[in-house]
Design an enzyme around this catalytic site. Structure first.
Site, PDB file in Angstrom:
ATOM      1  N   HIS A  83       1.211  -1.362  -0.123  1.00 60.52           N
ATOM      2  CA  HIS A  83      -0.118   0.147  -0.033  1.00 60.52           C
ATOM      3  C   HIS A  83       0.962   1.466   0.012  1.00 60.52           C
ATOM      4  O   HIS A  83       2.272   1.336   0.632  1.00 60.52           O
ATOM      5  CB  HIS A  83      -1.311   0.024   1.618  1.00 60.52           C
ATOM      6  CG  HIS A  83      -2.031  -0.960   0.911  1.00 60.52           C
ATOM      7  ND1 HIS A  83      -3.630  -1.015   2.605  1.00 60.52           N
ATOM      8  CD2 HIS A  83      -2.033  -2.126   0.538  1.00 60.52           C
ATOM      9  CE1 HIS A  83      -3.768  -2.146   1.914  1.00 60.52           C
ATOM     10  NE2 HIS A  83      -3.149  -2.558   0.845  1.00 60.52           N
ATOM     11  N   GLU A 106       0.771   3.959   1.657  1.00 63.49           N
ATOM     12  CA  GLU A 106       1.531   4.355   3.069  1.00 63.49           C
ATOM     13  C   GLU A 106       2.954   3.219   3.798  1.00 63.49           C
ATOM     14  O   GLU A 106       3.508   3.749   4.293  1.00 63.49           O
ATOM     15  CB  GLU A 106       0.155   4.065   3.578  1.00 63.49           C
ATOM     16  CG  GLU A 106      -1.004   5.151   3.454  1.00 63.49           C
ATOM     17  CD  GLU A 106      -1.848   3.937   3.335  1.00 63.49           C
ATOM     18  OE1 GLU A 106      -2.468   3.870   2.202  1.00 63.49           O
ATOM     19  OE2 GLU A 106      -3.404   4.473   3.414  1.00 63.49           O
ATOM     20  N   CYS A 118      -6.457   1.520   5.454  1.00 58.27           N
ATOM     21  CA  CYS A 118      -6.963   0.613   5.968  1.00 58.27           C
ATOM     22  C   CYS A 118      -6.662   0.338   7.762  1.00 58.27           C
ATOM     23  O   CYS A 118      -5.239   1.191   7.738  1.00 58.27           O
ATOM     24  CB  CYS A 118      -6.584  -0.529   5.375  1.00 58.27           C
ATOM     25  SG  CYS A 118      -5.102  -1.071   4.781  1.00 58.27           S
ATOM     26  N   CYS A 130      -2.151  -0.133   7.558  1.00 56.39           N
ATOM     27  CA  CYS A 130      -1.904   0.955   7.478  1.00 56.39           C
ATOM     28  C   CYS A 130      -1.352   1.767   8.774  1.00 56.39           C
ATOM     29  O   CYS A 130      -0.790   2.779   8.503  1.00 56.39           O
ATOM     30  CB  CYS A 130      -2.230   1.519   6.181  1.00 56.39           C
ATOM     31  SG  CYS A 130      -1.617   0.962   4.851  1.00 56.39           S
TER      32      CYS A 130
END
Length: 178
Positions: free
Chosen positions: A82, A84, A112, A115
């Site tokens: 992801h 992040e 999410c 993260c």
């Protein structure tokens, strides 16, 4: 949205919060804005066929960009790639430290739960995000990670920064795939 009165006033005066949660009211970006850089990362991710999420980690004092990334899940065949996490990994590696207590993270979509946990473990000072994610978000929706008693560090959270632009990018991406 958790936000100090001082920060909220700053963003309201600067016109940087989409008060209408997607209605397009107020949001104005400039070329030096970290959220603009995060949106550019999201657009690059979309061009690679990734879900368009971008993240930029900045030094909270100077505003210097420490790391930036877009999603790379499909490219790296890694479900944890992801935006992040990639930005946090790059900044931590560059800093030579697993914690980034003076850093602020700008991300185009509400993080999410995975993260959010990484943000907590990295001790990120502030989290700014664009679009809210009622289905997969883990900050204001879903698990509300930072509100759990097991959360070790809670950053200051400011949501809705550039919400309209971030949401439009996501909507266009998914509409093109239907």
């Amino acid at each position: 949205m958790k936000c100090s009165a001082r920060l909220r006033a700053h963003f309201l005066l600067a016109g940087n919060i989409d008060h209408g949660h997607g209605t397009g009211q107020i949001w104005r970006m400039n070329g030096n804005d970290p959220m603009m850089a995060a949106l550019a990362e999201a657009q690059a991710a979309a061009a690679r066929g990734e879900v368009p999420v971008g993240a930029v980690l900045v030094d909270g004092q100077s505003g210097t960009i420490l790391a930036r990334s877009g999603n790379r899940i499909e490219e790296l065949l890694d479900p944890t790639a992801h935006a992040e996490l990639l930005a946090i990994r790059a900044a931590a590696s560059h800093a030579g430290a697993p914690r980034l207590p003076a850093a602020d993270l700008y991300v185009t979509l509400e993080p999410c739960a995975m993260c959010a946990a990484a943000i907590s473990f990295a001790r990120i000072r502030r989290l700014y995000f664009g679009a809210y994610d009622p289905k997969g978000g883990g900050v204001e929706h879903g698990s509300r990670f930072f509100q759990q008693p097991t959360c070790h560090h809670t950053p200051e959270v400011i949501g809705g920064i550039g919400e309209s632009a971030a949401a439009a990018l996501l909507q266009a991406f998914f509409a093109a795939r239907r």
